[in-house]
Motif scaffolding. Structure first.
Motif, PDB file in Angstrom:
ATOM      1  N   ILE A 106       0.833  -1.198   0.000  1.00 56.49           N
ATOM      2  CA  ILE A 106       0.000   0.000   0.000  1.00 56.49           C
ATOM      3  C   ILE A 106       0.874   1.256   0.000  1.00 56.49           C
ATOM      4  O   ILE A 106       1.772   1.404   0.826  1.00 56.49           O
ATOM      5  CB  ILE A 106      -0.939   0.003   1.219  1.00 56.49           C
ATOM      6  N   GLY A 107       0.619   2.129  -0.977  1.00 55.60           N
ATOM      7  CA  GLY A 107       1.332   3.395  -1.076  1.00 55.60           C
ATOM      8  C   GLY A 107       2.644   3.323  -1.826  1.00 55.60           C
ATOM      9  O   GLY A 107       3.265   4.355  -2.077  1.00 55.60           O
ATOM     10  N   LYS A 108       3.114   2.131  -2.213  1.00 56.39           N
ATOM     11  CA  LYS A 108       4.385   1.984  -2.919  1.00 56.39           C
ATOM     12  C   LYS A 108       4.125   1.838  -4.404  1.00 56.39           C
ATOM     13  O   LYS A 108       3.301   1.024  -4.831  1.00 56.39           O
ATOM     14  CB  LYS A 108       5.152   0.771  -2.381  1.00 56.39           C
ATOM     15  N   SER A 109       4.863   2.596  -5.217  1.00 56.32           N
ATOM     16  CA  SER A 109       4.670   2.597  -6.660  1.00 56.32           C
ATOM     17  C   SER A 109       5.569   1.559  -7.310  1.00 56.32           C
ATOM     18  O   SER A 109       6.741   1.406  -6.943  1.00 56.32           O
ATOM     19  CB  SER A 109       4.960   3.988  -7.232  1.00 56.32           C
ATOM     20  N   VAL A 110       5.026   0.834  -8.294  1.00 55.52           N
ATOM     21  CA  VAL A 110       5.765  -0.167  -9.059  1.00 55.52           C
ATOM     22  C   VAL A 110       5.876   0.330 -10.500  1.00 55.52           C
ATOM     23  O   VAL A 110       4.867   0.630 -11.146  1.00 55.52           O
ATOM     24  CB  VAL A 110       5.057  -1.537  -9.023  1.00 55.52           C
ATOM     25  N   GLN A 111       7.113   0.442 -11.001  1.00 59.98           N
ATOM     26  CA  GLN A 111       7.347   0.942 -12.340  1.00 59.98           C
ATOM     27  C   GLN A 111       7.268  -0.194 -13.349  1.00 59.98           C
ATOM     28  O   GLN A 111       7.825  -1.278 -13.145  1.00 59.98           O
ATOM     29  CB  GLN A 111       8.728   1.614 -12.428  1.00 59.98           C
ATOM     30  N   LEU A 112       6.569   0.072 -14.462  1.00 60.25           N
ATOM     31  CA  LEU A 112       6.401  -0.902 -15.527  1.00 60.25           C
ATOM     32  C   LEU A 112       6.789  -0.257 -16.851  1.00 60.25           C
ATOM     33  O   LEU A 112       6.606   0.956 -17.034  1.00 60.25           O
ATOM     34  CB  LEU A 112       4.944  -1.396 -15.602  1.00 60.25           C
ATOM     35  N   THR A 113       7.313  -1.074 -17.757  1.00 64.89           N
ATOM     36  CA  THR A 113       7.636  -0.613 -19.100  1.00 64.89           C
ATOM     37  C   THR A 113       6.908  -1.482 -20.101  1.00 64.89           C
ATOM     38  O   THR A 113       7.151  -2.697 -20.174  1.00 64.89           O
ATOM     39  CB  THR A 113       9.153  -0.653 -19.363  1.00 64.89           C
ATOM     40  N   LEU A 114       6.012  -0.861 -20.866  1.00 59.24           N
ATOM     41  CA  LEU A 114       5.176  -1.602 -21.806  1.00 59.24           C
ATOM     42  C   LEU A 114       5.218  -0.904 -23.158  1.00 59.24           C
ATOM     43  O   LEU A 114       4.794   0.247 -23.288  1.00 59.24           O
ATOM     44  CB  LEU A 114       3.731  -1.676 -21.296  1.00 59.24           C
ATOM     45  N   ASN A 115       5.805  -1.604 -24.133  1.00 60.15           N
ATOM     46  CA  ASN A 115       5.941  -1.047 -25.499  1.00 60.15           C
ATOM     47  C   ASN A 115       6.662   0.288 -25.486  1.00 60.15           C
ATOM     48  O   ASN A 115       6.285   1.248 -26.176  1.00 60.15           O
ATOM     49  CB  ASN A 115       4.557  -0.887 -26.150  1.00 60.15           C
ATOM     50  N   GLY A 116       7.711   0.376 -24.684  1.00 63.58           N
ATOM     51  CA  GLY A 116       8.507   1.583 -24.623  1.00 63.58           C
ATOM     52  C   GLY A 116       7.906   2.694 -23.798  1.00 63.58           C
ATOM     53  O   GLY A 116       8.488   3.777 -23.713  1.00 63.58           O
ATOM     54  N   VAL A 117       6.770   2.475 -23.184  1.00 63.86           N
ATOM     55  CA  VAL A 117       6.102   3.492 -22.376  1.00 63.86           C
ATOM     56  C   VAL A 117       6.229   3.110 -20.903  1.00 63.86           C
ATOM     57  O   VAL A 117       5.918   1.972 -20.521  1.00 63.86           O
ATOM     58  CB  VAL A 117       4.625   3.643 -22.766  1.00 63.86           C
ATOM     59  N   THR A 118       6.700   4.045 -20.092  1.00 62.23           N
ATOM     60  CA  THR A 118       6.856   3.793 -18.659  1.00 62.23           C
ATOM     61  C   THR A 118       5.544   4.055 -17.942  1.00 62.23           C
ATOM     62  O   THR A 118       4.933   5.121 -18.108  1.00 62.23           O
ATOM     63  CB  THR A 118       7.955   4.683 -18.079  1.00 62.23           C
ATOM     64  N   GLU A 119       5.139   3.096 -17.157  1.00 62.76           N
ATOM     65  CA  GLU A 119       3.895   3.197 -16.409  1.00 62.76           C
ATOM     66  C   GLU A 119       4.185   2.920 -14.942  1.00 62.76           C
ATOM     67  O   GLU A 119       5.226   2.349 -14.590  1.00 62.76           O
ATOM     68  CB  GLU A 119       2.854   2.210 -16.940  1.00 62.76           C
ATOM     69  N   SER A 120       3.276   3.297 -14.091  1.00 59.40           N
ATOM     70  CA  SER A 120       3.403   3.035 -12.657  1.00 59.40           C
ATOM     71  C   SER A 120       2.070   2.552 -12.116  1.00 59.40           C
ATOM     72  O   SER A 120       1.007   3.032 -12.530  1.00 59.40           O
ATOM     73  CB  SER A 120       3.853   4.294 -11.898  1.00 59.40           C
ATOM     74  N   ALA A 121       2.141   1.600 -11.199  1.00 61.47           N
ATOM     75  CA  ALA A 121       0.948   1.055 -10.549  1.00 61.47           C
ATOM     76  C   ALA A 121       1.130   1.157  -9.050  1.00 61.47           C
ATOM     77  O   ALA A 121       2.165   0.741  -8.509  1.00 61.47           O
ATOM     78  CB  ALA A 121       0.716  -0.393 -10.969  1.00 61.47           C
ATOM     79  N   THR A 122       0.144   1.733  -8.382  1.00 59.88           N
ATOM     80  CA  THR A 122       0.198   1.928  -6.941  1.00 59.88           C
ATOM     81  C   THR A 122      -1.052   1.339  -6.315  1.00 59.88           C
ATOM     82  O   THR A 122      -2.169   1.606  -6.780  1.00 59.88           O
ATOM     83  CB  THR A 122       0.281   3.423  -6.588  1.00 59.88           C
ATOM     84  N   ARG A 123      -0.854   0.541  -5.304  1.00 60.83           N
ATOM     85  CA  ARG A 123      -1.997  -0.038  -4.595  1.00 60.83           C
ATOM     86  C   ARG A 123      -2.525   0.968  -3.596  1.00 60.83           C
ATOM     87  O   ARG A 123      -1.765   1.537  -2.800  1.00 60.83           O
ATOM     88  CB  ARG A 123      -1.598  -1.331  -3.885  1.00 60.83           C
ATOM     89  N   ILE A 124      -3.812   1.210  -3.644  1.00 60.96           N
ATOM     90  CA  ILE A 124      -4.446   2.156  -2.732  1.00 60.96           C
ATOM     91  C   ILE A 124      -5.194   1.391  -1.654  1.00 60.96           C
ATOM     92  O   ILE A 124      -5.640   0.254  -1.865  1.00 60.96           O
ATOM     93  CB  ILE A 124      -5.398   3.115  -3.485  1.00 60.96           C
ATOM     94  N   ASN A 125      -5.303   2.022  -0.517  1.00 54.24           N
ATOM     95  CA  ASN A 125      -5.958   1.399   0.632  1.00 54.24           C
ATOM     96  C   ASN A 125      -7.463   1.602   0.542  1.00 54.24           C
ATOM     97  O   ASN A 125      -7.949   2.733   0.618  1.00 54.24           O
ATOM     98  CB  ASN A 125      -5.419   1.996   1.937  1.00 54.24           C
TER      99      ASN A 125
END
Length: 360
Positions: free
Chosen positions: A98-117
């Motif tokens: 919770i609250g920690k961002s995970v960086q992802l790279t998909l087709n050259g595009v950087t994305e981030s996913a964060t779990r919310i409480n």
């Protein structure tokens, strides 16, 4: 005759249950018990029905996505490009704190996913967590009373992760692993059955009157201490040996004398049921509280408690601790000095990050 509906009228559940006949009350009781057990066992396989609330940021766009969890991974279906092609992304749930961002790279595009409480009902979660302990303890006590040697091992396996939540150095964790390993792996079939059967004792011979063998040993030791204490200043080696040999006879004589004299035996557990007035107060308060409903309530002492007590356990680390403890016990090492010292400390180290654990 039309078939009777299995639905429970809401009015009966609120006020009119005590006006029904005994058969209908029993039917309602069994239906409600079944529904509670179904919810309880669903928590056992919580991962398959778990849905995480994630905030996904793609460039300058933020999306709120509910990701189902399967096999330890949160699955996201993202639409990419003008063609709106669906791309599935899998993220290990161990990374989604919770609250920690995970960086992802998909087709050259950087994305981030964060779990919310997500806001939850602490009273409901506390009640479900409490019921899991209650059902497990009742099941274990019933298995001991009837002498079910196989169900006892099942209950011990259920207790292992609960002891691990308290501390990975818990001596009770090692005891459970040691008993299961010996009775199911190390010992021969004949010796395993002897060990399992010897775990219970039935002094009366009646059905359902078994008790743990170690509890009987503790009662015998308590009796011997009382007899030895009664020797006063005559505590010689011969006197202690003699009084120890005579302990069963003395206990039998005292028991028959108390029985004929009508002297009640003092016990630490209550034999009588609770008073009717206390039960009525509990029913009224429970109906007002409605603990199994989701109303977004909060508890100060158990804020953020999970309905499943082992949900926040790191499974990989848990498996490593269990295997390491089993290997150590197989080598004949009962406990290390550091482990024995640490297990005596209340609330030892554990990887459980549940802020409202019942062990706190």
């Amino acid at each position: 005759m039309p078939e009777e509906s299995s639905e429970i009228p809401e009015s009966y559940l609120q006020t009119n249950v005590h006006f029904l006949h005994k058969e209908k009350r029993e039917k309602i009781f069994h239906q409600w018990t079944k529904s509670i057990l179904v919810r309880f066992w669903d928590l056992e396989n919580d991962e398959s029905s778990l849905i995480l609330d994630l905030k996904v940021k793609i460039q300058s766009t933020e999306l709120l996505i509910q990701a189902p969890v399967q096999n330890g991974y949160a699955k996201l279906n993202l639409r990419k490009g003008q063609e709106n092609r669906i791309t599935m992304v899998q993220i290990p749930i161990a990374l989604l704190t919770i609250g920690k961002s995970v960086q992802l790279t998909l087709n050259g595009v950087t994305e981030s996913a964060t779990r919310i409480n997500k806001e939850t009902d602490d009273i409901q979660n506390y009640s479900m967590c409490f019921l899991q302990y209650v059902f497990l303890i009742w099941n274990f006590m019933d298995a001991i009373k009837v002498g079910d040697i196989f169900r006892t091992n099942v209950c011990l396996k259920k207790m292992i992760p609960l002891f691990y939540c308290h501390s990975e150095l818990s001596k009770y964790l090692a005891k459970c692993i040691d008993y299961i390993q010996k009775t199911e792996i190390l010992l021969s079939t004949k010796m395993s059955m002897k060990v399992r059967a010897a775990s219970f004792i039935n002094k009366s011979g009646h059905i359902g009157k078994n008790k743990p063998e170690d509890m009987e040993k503790e009662n015998q030791v308590k009796l011997l201490k009382e007899l030895i204490r009664g020797l006063g200043s005559n505590k010689t080696e011969n006197a202690i040996v003699g009084i120890s040999k005579a302990a069963p006879v003395i206990e039998s004589v005292v028991h028959h004398f108390d029985e004929e004299a009508g002297i009640c035996e003092l016990r630490t557990t209550h034999k009588s049921r609770s008073l009717e007035s206390d039960l009525k107060v509990m029913l009224i308060k429970t109906r007002e509280l409605n603990p199994l409903s989701d109303q977004g309530r909060s508890l100060q002492s158990y804020k953020g408690i999970n309905a499943n007590p082992i949900y926040s356990v790191n499974k990989e680390k848990f498996h490593q601790v269990v295997l390491r403890t089993a290997q150590r016990l197989r080598r004949g090492q009962i406990s290390d000095e550091t482990e024995e010292d640490a297990s005596d400390i209340e609330g030892g180290d554990s990887d459980s990050d549940d802020p409202g654990s019942l062990f706190e």
